[in-house]
Design an enzyme around this catalytic site. Sequence first.
Site, PDB file in Angstrom:
ATOM      1  N   LYS A 139       0.846  -1.198   0.000  1.00  0.00           N
ATOM      2  CA  LYS A 139       0.000   0.000   0.000  1.00  0.00           C
ATOM      3  C   LYS A 139       0.877   1.241   0.000  1.00  0.00           C
ATOM      4  CE  LYS A 139      -1.823   2.618   3.108  1.00  0.00           C
ATOM      5  NZ  LYS A 139      -1.840   3.969   2.525  1.00  0.00           N
ATOM      6  N   GLU A 147      10.366   0.646  10.297  1.00  0.00           N
ATOM      7  CA  GLU A 147      11.362   1.693  10.082  1.00  0.00           C
ATOM      8  C   GLU A 147      10.623   3.005  10.330  1.00  0.00           C
ATOM      9  OE1 GLU A 147      13.117   4.453   9.143  1.00  0.00           O
ATOM     10  OE2 GLU A 147      13.186   3.984   6.999  1.00  0.00           O
ATOM     11  N   CYS A 169      13.273  10.475   7.293  1.00  0.00           N
ATOM     12  CA  CYS A 169      13.240   9.986   8.670  1.00  0.00           C
ATOM     13  C   CYS A 169      14.612  10.064   9.325  1.00  0.00           C
ATOM     14  CB  CYS A 169      12.716   8.561   8.713  1.00  0.00           C
ATOM     15  SG  CYS A 169      13.461   7.521   7.464  1.00  0.00           S
ATOM     16  N   GLU A 219       9.935  15.070  15.687  1.00  0.00           N
ATOM     17  CA  GLU A 219      10.308  15.015  14.281  1.00  0.00           C
ATOM     18  C   GLU A 219       9.470  16.045  13.528  1.00  0.00           C
ATOM     19  OE1 GLU A 219       9.379  11.285  12.339  1.00  0.00           O
ATOM     20  OE2 GLU A 219      11.280  11.380  11.261  1.00  0.00           O
TER      21      GLU A 219
END
Lengths: 495, 285
Positions: free
Chosen positions: A192, A266, A300, A397
């Site tokens: 997906k 991850e 990331c 983040e």
Amino acid sequence: MTPSKDVARTAAAFEYAPAPESNSIATIRPHVGLFIDGDFRDGSGRAFKTINPATEEVLSEVSEATEVDIDRAVKAARAAQRRWARLTGAERSKFLFRLARIIQERAREIAVLESIDNGKPIKESRDVDIPTAAAHFFYYAGWADKLEYSGHGPTPRPIGVCAAVIPWNFPFLMLAWKIAPALATGNTVVLKPAETTPLTALLFAEICQQADLPPGVVNIVTGAAATGAELVSHPGIDKIAFTGSTVVGRQIAKSVAGTDKSVTLELGGKAANIVFDDAPIDQAIEGIINGIFFNQGHVCCAGSRLLVQESVFEEVIDRLKRRMAILRVGDPLDKNTDIGAINSKSQLDKITELTESGLAEGADSWSPECTLPAKGYWFAPTVFTGVSQANRIAREEIFGPVLSVLTFRTPKEAVEKANNTPYGLSAGVWTEKGSRSLWMASQLRAGVVWSNTFNRFDPASPFGGYKESGYGREGGRHGLTAYLAPTHFTTSGSR
Amino acid sequence: MTRLSVNKTYKLYINGQFPRSESGRSYPVTDAKGDFLANASWASRKDARDAVKAARAAFPDWSGRTAYNRSQVIYRIAEVLESRRGQFEDEIRSQEGAAASLARKAVDAAIDRLVWYAGWSDKLPQVLGGANPVAGPYFNQSTPEPSGVIAVIAPKGPLLGLVSVIAPVITSGNTCVAIASEPHPLSAITLGEVMATSDLPAGVVNLLTGPQHEIAPWLASHMDVNGIDLTGVRDADLAISLEQAAAENLKRVRRSGVEDLFSAPDLDRMTTYLEIKTVWHPMGL
């Protein structure tokens, strides 16, 4: 006059002529369906629109996969898996080499489509995303018939049907990271792509057809979070490979409790990029820029916390600002563009909210003068100084072109500050002293440490996090572990 | 007149010391026939947290030691265990009602397992790591590193089960907090005595005794624990709730399962609690 303004004016005097890549190479269909069992078909949910974030124009209407579609895709993958795993490794290997070659042949088309759908600069999709994706298929192709040498026992076995859920920041590259090792090891996949960037995955479906990949080996279902949740919770899934936020990763880890599903995650990061006073400053400045402004900071492993040794703080900041002043923000398809569009309105809102919190918490913000296009989603490159470790911009983040700068005096203090985060994906160290560089690398609790470089990726190099940045590795021999059946059940493992 | 024997008080093993549970609670341990053997400490939430604190404090030193040194310390545990094997055989026989031959076999296996894992300390980085041939002028190398503090729920049985789950965790440099088998806690504490006299630094292994359904949830939800081994959890609902709690900070989880402890182990008990670190550096003049 500050040096940065000086440079900005000089830059303005030497304007670049536009150098747009032609978008005609990419075919964008007004409507795309799901790719299940080798064919495109409409989903049973409500179709949604994917837009060009640089212009806000609608590119395509994409099918939404619901429970029925996912069930169909998982069943197709299950049926195909038995046959796929029974092929010899050499045959699977040749399929993967084929995929790698077709990606190389159609690289320009994929790169343009990626930049249009994602907003990233064409020089990055052209020079990084797509070539690295092809390299990934090429690398894992070579493993398919050598698995018994990979350190996973004499008879490594696939896990079965893999659910791959990938993010919008590197749509095609993340697809390659998931599909290449899964297929090499004899698994089949239901993938997906992210809601805002489905187009290159659907182009990959065409590539699978061109390669004559057996139907059902790769299935692609599009949709938003609900589709992803439906997919990972399907009882026919044996393995989940997820790249995305720590929040969603945590939900997945909770949801598999009590099942036999294995998981690799991850997730997010808040990497420290550490600059010592003996660093090669020119390279360090380029590394800082690359670390936080590559892909608009939608990375990331971005070097979003700059830790500068106090003695060179002013010099580093001055030179950083001068370099930031000549970054070119704008049309992703322009070959000279350094920073493209923010991928979505909601991401832009998140970046804006976090930078506002930085100001509210007392940090100082600086951005070069730059004119942002009127349409689309944009954010000027920004650096915060006077940041404390407690500030949200030093802990959360941001996933945007926003750098938070902190200082340190001793290597130990740098290590302590760098490790002071629940994340542990990556880190950077800039020093010319070899022993210090190696000592720092050994102390940093992060899965990837870039010394005197940053944001390097290679299919042969394992990538993945410590702590709340997730578990499992992608890339290299280690990347095979995630797709081979364990001798027992475990949700992680990094053999 | 027969001499009155001096009975041992079984306490916990935390930070290299043998404290009673701060809760002041204990529970009776019986032999295979149901007769009273001794009182064991009933560890509390506070004991579990103290144990995690000790394990965290011990982590930098233990993980920072040379692999050769860790290897020798674990081998030393095997040596000391061998020298006290009679005591363990007696304890196994009384706790489990096992035949002398079976008790001997279990102690043999526990000692040999320690020796096997001791040798892994300085082999893992070569077996699991190495140079990566990236397409560019970079030195690029991957190395396994310990995940941190690991909570271990030991399987049933006095000795072999506990050794089989602790040794693989600490050989790579992790530190641990283990909950001993609830019905067989006595040898766990005796094993603590072996560890305390084997140059194993305080806090590397911490041993708790008591009901796992009460203690384990505190370890599973503890935010300073990096991994959890559910091997000894037999209650399926408890296993699910522990795995869910462990997801909060994405602990590395090994699910529960039945295995033959006498069969040769694989690498997986070590690899579950290892992180692969990859370091890049440019090469050039």
